[in-house]
Design a protein around this motif. Structure first.
Motif, PDB file in Angstrom:
ATOM      1  N   LEU A 151      -2.091  14.179  67.150  1.00 28.34           N
ATOM      2  CA  LEU A 151      -0.766  13.640  67.462  1.00 28.34           C
ATOM      3  C   LEU A 151      -0.871  12.381  68.309  1.00 28.34           C
ATOM      4  O   LEU A 151      -0.189  11.383  68.040  1.00 28.34           O
ATOM      5  N   GLU A 152      -1.727  12.393  69.312  1.00 29.79           N
ATOM      6  CA  GLU A 152      -1.892  11.214  70.167  1.00 29.79           C
ATOM      7  C   GLU A 152      -2.367  10.018  69.356  1.00 29.79           C
ATOM      8  O   GLU A 152      -1.859   8.898  69.516  1.00 29.79           O
ATOM      9  N   ARG A 153      -3.328  10.249  68.483  1.00 26.56           N
ATOM     10  CA  ARG A 153      -3.854   9.149  67.672  1.00 26.56           C
ATOM     11  C   ARG A 153      -2.766   8.579  66.761  1.00 26.56           C
ATOM     12  O   ARG A 153      -2.639   7.357  66.602  1.00 26.56           O
ATOM     13  N   MET A 154      -1.967   9.466  66.155  1.00 29.33           N
ATOM     14  CA  MET A 154      -0.911   9.000  65.256  1.00 29.33           C
ATOM     15  C   MET A 154       0.183   8.251  66.009  1.00 29.33           C
ATOM     16  O   MET A 154       0.755   7.284  65.499  1.00 29.33           O
ATOM     17  N   LEU A 155       0.470   8.686  67.234  1.00 27.86           N
ATOM     18  CA  LEU A 155       1.487   7.999  68.032  1.00 27.86           C
ATOM     19  C   LEU A 155       1.033   6.600  68.439  1.00 27.86           C
ATOM     20  O   LEU A 155       1.847   5.672  68.563  1.00 27.86           O
ATOM     21  N   GLU A 156      -0.268   6.442  68.644  1.00 24.21           N
ATOM     22  CA  GLU A 156      -0.798   5.157  69.110  1.00 24.21           C
ATOM     23  C   GLU A 156      -1.111   4.198  67.969  1.00 24.21           C
ATOM     24  O   GLU A 156      -1.282   3.001  68.206  1.00 24.21           O
ATOM     25  N   SER A 188      -0.061   2.220  64.755  1.00 26.23           N
ATOM     26  CA  SER A 188       1.111   1.759  64.012  1.00 26.23           C
ATOM     27  C   SER A 188       0.937   1.908  62.508  1.00 26.23           C
ATOM     28  O   SER A 188       1.893   1.759  61.745  1.00 26.23           O
ATOM     29  N   GLY A 189      -0.273   2.218  62.072  1.00 26.30           N
ATOM     30  CA  GLY A 189      -0.514   2.426  60.652  1.00 26.30           C
ATOM     31  C   GLY A 189      -0.544   3.888  60.256  1.00 26.30           C
ATOM     32  O   GLY A 189      -0.852   4.216  59.104  1.00 26.30           O
ATOM     33  N   SER A 190      -0.202   4.798  61.176  1.00 30.76           N
ATOM     34  CA  SER A 190      -0.298   6.232  60.883  1.00 30.76           C
ATOM     35  C   SER A 190       0.818   6.730  59.972  1.00 30.76           C
ATOM     36  O   SER A 190       0.705   7.794  59.370  1.00 30.76           O
ATOM     37  N   GLY A 191       1.889   5.972  59.883  1.00 32.75           N
ATOM     38  CA  GLY A 191       3.027   6.416  59.077  1.00 32.75           C
ATOM     39  C   GLY A 191       3.986   7.308  59.836  1.00 32.75           C
ATOM     40  O   GLY A 191       5.000   7.762  59.287  1.00 32.75           O
ATOM     41  N   LEU A 192       3.698   7.578  61.102  1.00 25.99           N
ATOM     42  CA  LEU A 192       4.577   8.401  61.927  1.00 25.99           C
ATOM     43  C   LEU A 192       5.574   7.506  62.645  1.00 25.99           C
ATOM     44  O   LEU A 192       5.210   6.691  63.493  1.00 25.99           O
ATOM     45  N   ASP A 193       6.844   7.640  62.285  1.00 25.49           N
ATOM     46  CA  ASP A 193       7.888   6.912  62.991  1.00 25.49           C
ATOM     47  C   ASP A 193       7.974   7.416  64.425  1.00 25.49           C
ATOM     48  O   ASP A 193       7.725   8.586  64.701  1.00 25.49           O
ATOM     49  N   ARG A 194       8.342   6.541  65.316  1.00 24.96           N
ATOM     50  CA  ARG A 194       8.420   6.927  66.720  1.00 24.96           C
ATOM     51  C   ARG A 194       9.387   8.096  66.893  1.00 24.96           C
ATOM     52  O   ARG A 194      10.571   7.999  66.560  1.00 24.96           O
ATOM     53  N   PRO A 195       8.911   9.229  67.383  1.00 20.54           N
ATOM     54  CA  PRO A 195       9.753  10.420  67.429  1.00 20.54           C
ATOM     55  C   PRO A 195      10.825  10.368  68.524  1.00 20.54           C
ATOM     56  O   PRO A 195      10.630   9.750  69.577  1.00 20.54           O
ATOM     57  N   ALA A 196      11.909  11.054  68.247  1.00 20.78           N
ATOM     58  CA  ALA A 196      12.938  11.247  69.264  1.00 20.78           C
ATOM     59  C   ALA A 196      12.557  12.369  70.208  1.00 20.78           C
ATOM     60  O   ALA A 196      12.805  12.293  71.417  1.00 20.78           O
ATOM     61  N   ASP A 237       3.157  16.303  79.256  1.00 23.33           N
ATOM     62  CA  ASP A 237       2.609  15.002  79.668  1.00 23.33           C
ATOM     63  C   ASP A 237       2.614  14.013  78.502  1.00 23.33           C
ATOM     64  O   ASP A 237       2.958  12.834  78.660  1.00 23.33           O
ATOM     65  N   LEU A 238       2.244  14.507  77.314  1.00 22.66           N
ATOM     66  CA  LEU A 238       2.257  13.655  76.123  1.00 22.66           C
ATOM     67  C   LEU A 238       3.663  13.129  75.846  1.00 22.66           C
ATOM     68  O   LEU A 238       3.848  11.941  75.546  1.00 22.66           O
ATOM     69  N   CYS A 239       4.657  14.001  75.960  1.00 20.68           N
ATOM     70  CA  CYS A 239       6.043  13.591  75.724  1.00 20.68           C
ATOM     71  C   CYS A 239       6.468  12.523  76.734  1.00 20.68           C
ATOM     72  O   CYS A 239       7.141  11.544  76.377  1.00 20.68           O
ATOM     73  N   LYS A 240       6.074  12.712  77.974  1.00 15.68           N
ATOM     74  CA  LYS A 240       6.449  11.748  79.019  1.00 15.68           C
ATOM     75  C   LYS A 240       5.820  10.389  78.757  1.00 15.68           C
ATOM     76  O   LYS A 240       6.482   9.344  78.860  1.00 15.68           O
ATOM     77  N   ARG A 241       4.551  10.376  78.398  1.00 16.27           N
ATOM     78  CA  ARG A 241       3.843   9.114  78.194  1.00 16.27           C
ATOM     79  C   ARG A 241       4.327   8.359  76.972  1.00 16.27           C
ATOM     80  O   ARG A 241       4.254   7.121  76.918  1.00 16.27           O
ATOM     81  N   HIS A 242       4.842   9.088  75.989  1.00 16.44           N
ATOM     82  CA  HIS A 242       5.287   8.436  74.754  1.00 16.44           C
ATOM     83  C   HIS A 242       6.805   8.456  74.596  1.00 16.44           C
ATOM     84  O   HIS A 242       7.325   8.215  73.510  1.00 16.44           O
ATOM     85  N   ASP A 243       7.496   8.698  75.709  1.00 20.14           N
ATOM     86  CA  ASP A 243       8.961   8.603  75.740  1.00 20.14           C
ATOM     87  C   ASP A 243       9.613   9.471  74.660  1.00 20.14           C
ATOM     88  O   ASP A 243      10.489   9.016  73.916  1.00 20.14           O
ATOM     89  N   MET A 244       9.176  10.726  74.563  1.00 22.45           N
ATOM     90  CA  MET A 244       9.776  11.688  73.650  1.00 22.45           C
ATOM     91  C   MET A 244      10.414  12.796  74.475  1.00 22.45           C
ATOM     92  O   MET A 244       9.869  13.208  75.502  1.00 22.45           O
TER      93      MET A 244
END
Length: 446
Positions: A182-187, A189-197, A223-230
Protein backbone atom coordinates in the motif's frame (compact mmCIF):
# COMPACT_ATOMS: atom_id res chain seq x y z
CA UNK A 1 -43.20 -24.11 10.30
CA UNK A 2 -45.23 -24.24 7.07
CA UNK A 3 -46.17 -20.55 7.18
CA UNK A 4 -42.50 -19.51 7.14
CA UNK A 5 -41.66 -21.76 4.22
CA UNK A 6 -44.75 -20.69 2.32
CA UNK A 7 -44.67 -16.94 2.86
CA UNK A 8 -41.14 -15.91 3.83
CA UNK A 9 -38.52 -15.20 1.17
CA UNK A 10 -35.80 -17.73 0.35
CA UNK A 11 -33.30 -15.10 1.51
CA UNK A 12 -33.79 -16.20 5.12
CA UNK A 13 -30.67 -17.79 6.59
CA UNK A 14 -30.41 -18.26 10.36
CA UNK A 15 -33.79 -19.96 10.51
CA UNK A 16 -32.35 -22.68 8.28
CA UNK A 17 -29.58 -23.30 10.80
CA UNK A 18 -31.93 -23.40 13.77
CA UNK A 19 -35.23 -24.93 12.57
CA UNK A 20 -37.46 -24.21 15.53
CA UNK A 21 -39.87 -21.46 16.59
CA UNK A 22 -38.54 -19.35 19.45
CA UNK A 23 -40.97 -17.80 21.91
CA UNK A 24 -39.17 -16.18 24.86
CA UNK A 25 -35.66 -15.18 25.86
CA UNK A 26 -33.93 -14.06 29.03
CA UNK A 27 -30.26 -13.32 29.61
CA UNK A 28 -28.15 -15.84 27.69
CA UNK A 29 -31.00 -18.25 26.94
CA UNK A 30 -33.73 -18.59 24.33
CA UNK A 31 -36.73 -20.92 24.55
CA UNK A 32 -38.80 -22.44 21.76
CA UNK A 33 -42.49 -23.30 21.65
CA UNK A 34 -41.71 -26.91 22.58
CA UNK A 35 -40.17 -25.73 25.84
CA UNK A 36 -36.57 -26.43 24.89
CA UNK A 37 -33.84 -24.18 26.27
CA UNK A 38 -30.92 -22.95 24.15
CA UNK A 39 -27.79 -21.20 25.34
CA UNK A 40 -27.33 -18.27 22.98
CA UNK A 41 -23.70 -17.85 21.95
CA UNK A 42 -24.86 -15.92 18.89
CA UNK A 43 -26.40 -12.93 20.72
CA UNK A 44 -28.15 -11.42 17.73
CA UNK A 45 -24.93 -11.47 15.68
CA UNK A 46 -23.43 -9.28 18.39
CA UNK A 47 -26.54 -7.12 18.79
CA UNK A 48 -27.26 -8.36 22.32
CA UNK A 49 -24.08 -7.78 24.31
CA UNK A 50 -26.13 -7.43 27.49
CA UNK A 51 -28.29 -10.47 26.81
CA UNK A 52 -32.00 -10.82 26.12
CA UNK A 53 -34.51 -8.65 27.98
CA UNK A 54 -32.13 -7.32 30.58
CA UNK A 55 -34.35 -6.27 33.53
CA UNK A 56 -32.82 -2.79 33.91
CA UNK A 57 -33.25 -1.95 30.24
CA UNK A 58 -36.72 -3.48 30.10
CA UNK A 59 -37.91 -1.46 33.09
CA UNK A 60 -36.74 1.82 31.54
CA UNK A 61 -38.31 0.96 28.19
CA UNK A 62 -41.68 -0.07 29.66
CA UNK A 63 -41.81 3.04 31.83
CA UNK A 64 -41.16 5.20 28.77
CA UNK A 65 -43.80 3.49 26.63
CA UNK A 66 -46.40 3.48 29.41
CA UNK A 67 -46.18 7.28 29.61
CA UNK A 68 -47.21 7.69 25.94
CA UNK A 69 -43.80 9.18 25.24
CA UNK A 70 -42.62 9.93 21.70
CA UNK A 71 -41.72 6.76 19.79
CA UNK A 72 -40.95 8.10 16.30
CA UNK A 73 -39.36 11.50 15.74
CA UNK A 74 -36.95 11.37 12.76
CA UNK A 75 -34.35 13.94 13.85
CA UNK A 76 -36.62 16.19 15.90
CA UNK A 77 -35.49 17.09 19.40
CA UNK A 78 -36.92 14.80 22.07
CA UNK A 79 -36.29 14.20 25.75
CA UNK A 80 -35.17 10.64 25.01
CA UNK A 81 -32.57 11.80 22.50
CA UNK A 82 -31.28 14.48 24.86
CA UNK A 83 -30.85 11.99 27.69
CA UNK A 84 -28.99 9.58 25.44
CA UNK A 85 -26.65 12.23 24.01
CA UNK A 86 -25.89 13.58 27.49
CA UNK A 87 -25.18 10.07 28.78
CA UNK A 88 -23.04 9.19 25.76
CA UNK A 89 -20.96 12.33 26.25
CA UNK A 90 -20.65 11.80 30.00
CA UNK A 91 -19.89 8.06 29.99
CA UNK A 92 -18.18 7.36 26.65
CA UNK A 93 -16.81 10.41 24.84
CA UNK A 94 -15.80 12.63 27.75
CA UNK A 95 -13.65 10.18 29.73
CA UNK A 96 -11.83 9.17 26.53
CA UNK A 97 -11.32 12.81 25.49
CA UNK A 98 -13.00 12.15 22.15
CA UNK A 99 -14.44 15.34 20.68
CA UNK A 100 -16.70 13.56 18.23
CA UNK A 101 -19.97 14.88 16.93
CA UNK A 102 -22.80 12.36 16.68
CA UNK A 103 -24.70 11.61 13.47
CA UNK A 104 -27.81 9.42 13.47
CA UNK A 105 -27.57 7.93 9.98
CA UNK A 106 -30.35 5.32 10.10
CA UNK A 107 -31.26 2.16 11.96
CA UNK A 108 -28.51 -0.31 11.00
CA UNK A 109 -24.77 -0.79 10.95
CA UNK A 110 -24.67 -0.49 7.19
CA UNK A 111 -26.39 2.91 7.57
CA UNK A 112 -23.47 4.09 9.70
CA UNK A 113 -20.95 2.78 7.16
CA UNK A 114 -22.75 4.40 4.22
CA UNK A 115 -22.73 7.74 6.04
CA UNK A 116 -19.03 7.38 6.84
CA UNK A 117 -18.10 6.65 3.23
CA UNK A 118 -20.20 9.51 1.88
CA UNK A 119 -18.81 11.94 4.43
CA UNK A 120 -15.20 10.93 3.75
CA UNK A 121 -15.69 11.46 0.02
CA UNK A 122 -17.48 14.76 0.51
CA UNK A 123 -14.87 16.12 2.92
CA UNK A 124 -11.81 15.11 0.87
CA UNK A 125 -13.26 15.53 -2.60
CA UNK A 126 -11.84 12.10 -3.50
CA UNK A 127 -13.60 8.85 -4.39
CA UNK A 128 -11.35 5.87 -3.69
CA UNK A 129 -11.59 4.01 -0.38
CA UNK A 130 -9.10 1.37 0.80
CA UNK A 131 -10.64 -1.76 2.33
CA UNK A 132 -9.17 -5.08 3.43
CA UNK A 133 -9.30 -8.75 2.54
CA UNK A 134 -12.15 -10.67 4.25
CA UNK A 135 -13.78 -7.45 5.43
CA UNK A 136 -17.52 -7.24 6.00
CA UNK A 137 -19.20 -3.84 6.33
CA UNK A 138 -22.86 -4.41 5.40
CA UNK A 139 -25.21 -5.37 2.59
CA UNK A 140 -26.13 -2.01 1.02
CA UNK A 141 -24.20 -1.02 -2.08
CA UNK A 142 -21.60 1.29 -0.55
CA UNK A 143 -20.90 -1.16 2.25
CA UNK A 144 -20.72 -4.09 -0.19
CA UNK A 145 -18.11 -2.21 -2.21
CA UNK A 146 -15.75 -2.34 0.79
CA UNK A 147 -16.69 -5.94 1.69
CA UNK A 148 -14.44 -8.81 0.66
CA UNK A 149 -16.75 -11.82 0.50
CA UNK A 150 -17.33 -12.78 -3.14
CA UNK A 151 -20.84 -14.18 -2.67
CA UNK A 152 -22.05 -11.11 -0.81
CA UNK A 153 -20.48 -8.79 -3.39
CA UNK A 154 -22.14 -10.72 -6.20
CA UNK A 155 -25.54 -10.10 -4.63
CA UNK A 156 -25.22 -6.41 -5.54
CA UNK A 157 -25.98 -7.15 -9.19
CA UNK A 158 -23.98 -4.10 -10.31
CA UNK A 159 -20.27 -3.21 -10.42
CA UNK A 160 -18.87 -2.17 -7.04
CA UNK A 161 -16.40 0.58 -7.80
CA UNK A 162 -14.12 3.19 -6.22
CA UNK A 163 -12.53 0.80 -3.73
CA UNK A 164 -9.18 -0.98 -3.57
CA UNK A 165 -8.57 -4.06 -1.42
CA UNK A 166 -5.36 -4.53 0.56
CA UNK A 167 -4.07 -7.41 2.76
CA UNK A 168 -5.40 -7.48 6.33
CA UNK A 169 -3.08 -8.16 9.25
CA UNK A 170 -1.66 -11.69 8.88
CA UNK A 171 -3.15 -12.27 5.43
CA UNK A 172 0.30 -12.90 3.92
CA UNK A 173 1.58 -14.85 6.97
CA UNK A 174 4.29 -12.28 7.68
CA UNK A 175 6.08 -12.87 4.39
CA UNK A 176 5.73 -9.19 3.42
CA UNK A 177 6.23 -6.26 5.82
CA UNK A 178 3.02 -4.57 6.89
CA UNK A 179 1.68 -1.99 4.39
CA UNK A 180 4.67 -2.35 2.05
CA UNK A 181 2.42 -2.77 -0.98
CA UNK A 182 0.00 0.00 0.00
CA UNK A 183 2.78 2.45 0.86
CA UNK A 184 4.55 1.79 -2.42
CA UNK A 185 1.34 2.26 -4.42
CA UNK A 186 0.53 5.50 -2.59
CA UNK A 187 3.98 6.90 -3.35
CA UNK A 188 4.12 5.77 -7.00
CA UNK A 189 2.16 7.95 -9.41
CA UNK A 190 2.27 5.08 -11.88
CA UNK A 191 0.61 2.54 -9.57
CA UNK A 192 -2.88 3.25 -10.87
CA UNK A 193 -4.16 3.92 -7.35
CA UNK A 194 -6.08 7.18 -7.19
CA UNK A 195 -5.41 9.18 -4.07
CA UNK A 196 -7.76 7.65 -1.49
CA UNK A 197 -10.28 9.52 0.59
CA UNK A 198 -10.23 7.01 3.41
CA UNK A 199 -9.31 3.60 4.74
CA UNK A 200 -12.01 1.49 6.43
CA UNK A 201 -11.10 -1.32 8.81
CA UNK A 202 -12.49 -3.67 11.46
CA UNK A 203 -10.14 -4.27 14.39
CA UNK A 204 -11.51 -7.83 14.52
CA UNK A 205 -13.14 -9.26 11.40
CA UNK A 206 -16.12 -11.13 12.78
CA UNK A 207 -17.88 -12.26 9.61
CA UNK A 208 -14.51 -12.61 7.89
CA UNK A 209 -13.47 -15.45 10.21
CA UNK A 210 -12.59 -13.84 13.57
CA UNK A 211 -9.36 -12.35 12.23
CA UNK A 212 -7.71 -10.16 14.86
CA UNK A 213 -5.60 -7.14 13.95
CA UNK A 214 -2.73 -6.58 16.37
CA UNK A 215 -2.23 -3.22 18.11
CA UNK A 216 1.06 -2.63 16.28
CA UNK A 217 -0.63 -3.21 12.92
CA UNK A 218 -3.44 -0.82 13.79
CA UNK A 219 -0.97 1.82 14.93
CA UNK A 220 0.93 1.41 11.68
CA UNK A 221 -2.27 1.83 9.71
CA UNK A 222 -3.22 4.98 11.62
CA UNK A 223 0.25 6.42 11.00
CA UNK A 224 0.02 5.56 7.30
CA UNK A 225 -3.33 7.34 7.04
CA UNK A 226 -1.93 10.42 8.77
CA UNK A 227 1.13 10.62 6.54
CA UNK A 228 -0.88 10.24 3.35
CA UNK A 229 -3.81 12.44 4.37
CA UNK A 230 -6.41 9.65 4.38
CA UNK A 231 -9.28 9.44 6.85
CA UNK A 232 -9.22 6.33 9.02
CA UNK A 233 -12.69 4.81 9.46
CA UNK A 234 -13.09 2.12 12.12
CA UNK A 235 -16.17 -0.06 11.65
CA UNK A 236 -16.99 -0.91 15.27
CA UNK A 237 -20.50 -2.12 14.50
CA UNK A 238 -19.98 -5.66 15.82
CA UNK A 239 -16.83 -5.25 17.90
CA UNK A 240 -17.78 -2.05 19.69
CA UNK A 241 -19.88 -1.60 22.85
CA UNK A 242 -17.51 -3.82 24.82
CA UNK A 243 -17.34 -6.95 22.67
CA UNK A 244 -13.51 -7.01 22.79
CA UNK A 245 -13.28 -5.56 26.32
CA UNK A 246 -13.14 -1.74 26.18
CA UNK A 247 -16.17 0.17 24.92
CA UNK A 248 -14.41 0.87 21.59
CA UNK A 249 -12.38 -1.98 20.15
CA UNK A 250 -9.60 0.38 18.99
CA UNK A 251 -8.82 1.70 22.48
CA UNK A 252 -6.15 -0.90 23.26
CA UNK A 253 -4.20 0.17 20.16
CA UNK A 254 -4.12 3.77 21.36
CA UNK A 255 -5.42 5.18 18.08
CA UNK A 256 -8.10 7.80 17.42
CA UNK A 257 -9.96 7.16 14.15
CA UNK A 258 -11.28 10.04 12.08
CA UNK A 259 -14.68 8.32 11.82
CA UNK A 260 -16.25 5.56 13.92
CA UNK A 261 -19.30 3.46 13.02
CA UNK A 262 -21.44 2.00 15.84
CA UNK A 263 -24.65 -0.03 15.89
CA UNK A 264 -25.73 -3.57 16.96
CA UNK A 265 -25.42 -3.49 20.78
CA UNK A 266 -25.59 0.29 20.99
CA UNK A 267 -29.26 0.21 22.02
CA UNK A 268 -28.48 -2.63 24.42
CA UNK A 269 -31.87 -4.24 23.85
CA UNK A 270 -31.80 -5.32 20.24
CA UNK A 271 -33.58 -2.17 19.05
CA UNK A 272 -32.27 -0.62 15.81
CA UNK A 273 -29.86 2.27 16.43
CA UNK A 274 -26.67 3.39 14.72
CA UNK A 275 -24.20 6.24 15.09
CA UNK A 276 -21.49 7.72 12.91
CA UNK A 277 -18.94 9.65 14.96
CA UNK A 278 -16.47 12.26 13.66
CA UNK A 279 -14.74 15.47 14.82
CA UNK A 280 -16.41 18.85 14.23
CA UNK A 281 -14.09 19.79 11.37
CA UNK A 282 -15.44 16.87 9.34
CA UNK A 283 -19.05 17.95 9.87
CA UNK A 284 -19.51 19.36 6.37
CA UNK A 285 -23.00 17.94 5.81
CA UNK A 286 -25.72 20.22 4.46
CA UNK A 287 -29.03 19.90 6.36
CA UNK A 288 -30.85 16.77 5.19
CA UNK A 289 -28.01 15.67 2.92
CA UNK A 290 -28.04 12.24 4.54
CA UNK A 291 -31.35 11.30 6.10
CA UNK A 292 -33.81 8.50 6.77
CA UNK A 293 -37.24 7.94 8.28
CA UNK A 294 -35.94 5.78 11.13
CA UNK A 295 -32.79 7.66 12.08
CA UNK A 296 -34.26 8.71 15.44
CA UNK A 297 -35.76 5.78 17.37
CA UNK A 298 -36.73 7.11 20.79
CA UNK A 299 -37.26 3.69 22.46
CA UNK A 300 -33.72 2.82 21.32
CA UNK A 301 -32.43 6.06 22.85
CA UNK A 302 -34.04 5.04 26.14
CA UNK A 303 -32.43 1.59 26.29
CA UNK A 304 -29.12 2.91 24.91
CA UNK A 305 -28.91 5.47 27.69
CA UNK A 306 -29.75 2.79 30.25
CA UNK A 307 -27.17 0.41 28.76
CA UNK A 308 -24.46 2.99 29.41
CA UNK A 309 -24.93 2.26 33.11
CA UNK A 310 -22.87 -0.87 32.40
CA UNK A 311 -19.95 1.47 31.66
CA UNK A 312 -20.06 3.78 34.66
CA UNK A 313 -17.48 1.59 36.42
CA UNK A 314 -14.63 -0.65 35.32
CA UNK A 315 -16.34 -3.93 36.11
CA UNK A 316 -17.69 -4.97 32.72
CA UNK A 317 -14.42 -4.50 30.84
CA UNK A 318 -12.50 -6.50 33.43
CA UNK A 319 -15.16 -9.22 33.56
CA UNK A 320 -15.10 -9.52 29.77
CA UNK A 321 -11.32 -9.94 29.81
CA UNK A 322 -11.56 -12.66 32.48
CA UNK A 323 -14.36 -14.50 30.69
CA UNK A 324 -12.50 -14.18 27.40
CA UNK A 325 -9.47 -15.80 28.97
CA UNK A 326 -11.67 -18.67 30.17
CA UNK A 327 -13.02 -19.20 26.66
CA UNK A 328 -9.57 -18.95 25.10
CA UNK A 329 -8.12 -21.62 27.37
CA UNK A 330 -11.07 -23.94 26.80
CA UNK A 331 -10.90 -23.57 23.03
CA UNK A 332 -7.16 -24.14 22.96
CA UNK A 333 -7.71 -27.32 24.95
CA UNK A 334 -10.26 -28.46 22.38
CA UNK A 335 -7.96 -27.52 19.52
CA UNK A 336 -5.12 -29.56 21.01
CA UNK A 337 -7.44 -32.51 21.50
CA UNK A 338 -8.72 -32.34 17.92
CA UNK A 339 -5.62 -31.33 15.97
CA UNK A 340 -6.81 -33.22 12.92
CA UNK A 341 -9.96 -31.11 12.73
CA UNK A 342 -9.16 -27.72 14.24
CA UNK A 343 -6.38 -25.63 12.74
CA UNK A 344 -6.48 -22.45 14.83
CA UNK A 345 -8.09 -20.61 17.74
CA UNK A 346 -8.72 -16.92 17.12
CA UNK A 347 -10.26 -14.16 19.16
CA UNK A 348 -10.19 -11.36 21.68
CA UNK A 349 -12.48 -10.39 24.54
CA UNK A 350 -15.69 -12.36 24.03
CA UNK A 351 -15.48 -13.00 20.30
CA UNK A 352 -13.79 -16.31 19.49
CA UNK A 353 -13.48 -18.71 16.61
CA UNK A 354 -12.40 -22.29 15.99
CA UNK A 355 -11.02 -22.61 12.45
CA UNK A 356 -11.43 -26.00 10.72
CA UNK A 357 -9.39 -27.47 7.90
CA UNK A 358 -12.63 -28.57 6.22
CA UNK A 359 -15.45 -25.99 6.16
CA UNK A 360 -18.07 -28.75 6.22
CA UNK A 361 -16.78 -29.79 9.63
CA UNK A 362 -17.47 -26.34 11.09
CA UNK A 363 -21.02 -26.47 9.80
CA UNK A 364 -21.51 -29.95 11.25
CA UNK A 365 -20.30 -28.78 14.67
CA UNK A 366 -22.84 -25.93 14.61
CA UNK A 367 -25.64 -28.37 13.76
CA UNK A 368 -24.61 -30.82 16.48
CA UNK A 369 -24.37 -27.96 18.98
CA UNK A 370 -27.90 -26.83 18.10
CA UNK A 371 -29.26 -30.32 18.75
CA UNK A 372 -27.67 -30.16 22.20
CA UNK A 373 -29.04 -26.72 23.02
CA UNK A 374 -26.33 -24.26 21.92
CA UNK A 375 -26.63 -21.56 19.25
CA UNK A 376 -23.38 -20.86 17.39
CA UNK A 377 -22.78 -19.86 13.78
CA UNK A 378 -20.05 -20.17 11.19
CA UNK A 379 -18.02 -17.36 9.67
CA UNK A 380 -15.11 -16.94 7.28
CA UNK A 381 -14.99 -16.89 3.48
CA UNK A 382 -15.80 -20.62 3.29
CA UNK A 383 -17.76 -20.93 6.53
CA UNK A 384 -14.74 -22.66 8.03
CA UNK A 385 -14.85 -21.00 11.45
CA UNK A 386 -17.21 -21.76 14.34
CA UNK A 387 -17.79 -18.33 15.88
CA UNK A 388 -18.74 -17.70 19.52
CA UNK A 389 -20.40 -14.41 20.48
CA UNK A 390 -21.91 -14.98 23.93
CA UNK A 391 -23.49 -11.99 25.69
CA UNK A 392 -21.02 -10.11 27.86
CA UNK A 393 -23.33 -10.80 30.79
CA UNK A 394 -23.10 -14.59 30.36
CA UNK A 395 -22.06 -16.16 33.65
CA UNK A 396 -18.94 -18.30 33.95
CA UNK A 397 -21.20 -21.24 34.73
CA UNK A 398 -23.09 -20.67 31.48
CA UNK A 399 -19.82 -20.35 29.59
CA UNK A 400 -18.71 -23.69 31.04
CA UNK A 401 -22.02 -25.23 30.00
CA UNK A 402 -21.82 -23.90 26.46
CA UNK A 403 -18.20 -24.92 26.03
CA UNK A 404 -19.04 -28.42 27.26
CA UNK A 405 -21.80 -28.67 24.64
CA UNK A 406 -19.31 -27.54 22.00
CA UNK A 407 -16.87 -30.20 23.20
CA UNK A 408 -19.54 -32.92 22.85
CA UNK A 409 -20.35 -31.71 19.36
CA UNK A 410 -16.67 -31.92 18.43
CA UNK A 411 -16.38 -35.40 19.93
CA UNK A 412 -19.25 -36.64 17.79
CA UNK A 413 -17.63 -35.17 14.69
CA UNK A 414 -14.24 -36.67 15.54
CA UNK A 415 -15.79 -40.15 15.63
CA UNK A 416 -17.02 -39.85 12.06
CA UNK A 417 -14.71 -41.61 9.57
CA UNK A 418 -14.91 -38.78 7.06
CA UNK A 419 -16.44 -35.34 6.55
CA UNK A 420 -20.22 -35.21 6.87
CA UNK A 421 -22.19 -35.22 3.60
CA UNK A 422 -24.17 -32.16 2.52
CA UNK A 423 -22.74 -30.11 5.36
CA UNK A 424 -23.93 -26.73 4.13
CA UNK A 425 -23.22 -23.80 6.45
CA UNK A 426 -23.69 -23.61 10.18
CA UNK A 427 -24.82 -20.04 10.48
CA UNK A 428 -24.66 -17.75 7.51
CA UNK A 429 -26.18 -18.69 4.16
CA UNK A 430 -28.22 -21.62 2.87
CA UNK A 431 -27.68 -23.68 5.99
CA UNK A 432 -29.78 -26.48 7.47
CA UNK A 433 -29.65 -28.09 10.88
CA UNK A 434 -29.33 -31.78 11.65
CA UNK A 435 -27.38 -33.89 14.10
CA UNK A 436 -27.68 -36.75 16.49
CA UNK A 437 -28.97 -36.72 20.06
CA UNK A 438 -26.00 -38.61 21.50
CA UNK A 439 -24.84 -36.77 24.63
CA UNK A 440 -21.41 -37.44 26.05
CA UNK A 441 -20.58 -36.65 29.66
CA UNK A 442 -17.01 -35.40 29.71
CA UNK A 443 -15.83 -32.41 31.72
CA UNK A 444 -13.58 -29.91 29.99
CA UNK A 445 -10.20 -29.39 31.62
CA UNK A 446 -8.90 -25.89 30.96
Amino acid sequence: MNVFQKLESEVRSYSRSWPTVFTTAQGSRMYDEEGRSFLDFFAGAGGLNYGHNHPHLKTELMRYLAADSVVHSLDMHTVAKRRFLEAFQRVVLGPRKLGYKVQLPGPAGTSAVEAALKLARKYTGRQTVIAFTNAFHGMSLGSLAVTGNAAKRASAGVPLAHTVTMPYDGYLDGRVPDFQLLERMLEDSGSGLDRPAAVIVETVQGEGGVNVAGPQWLCGLADLCKRHDMLLIVDDVQMGCGRTGPFFSFETAGIVPAIVCLSKSLSGYGLPLALTLFPPELDVWAPGEHSGTFRGSDPAFVTAAAALDFWTGEGLEQQTAAKGDLVRRALRSLANEHRGLVTEVRGRGLVWGLAFAEPARAAAVCRAAFERGLLVETSGPKGEVVKLLPPLTTTERELDEGLEILARALETLAREPSGPPDAGSGGGVDSKSAGDQNHANRKLSY
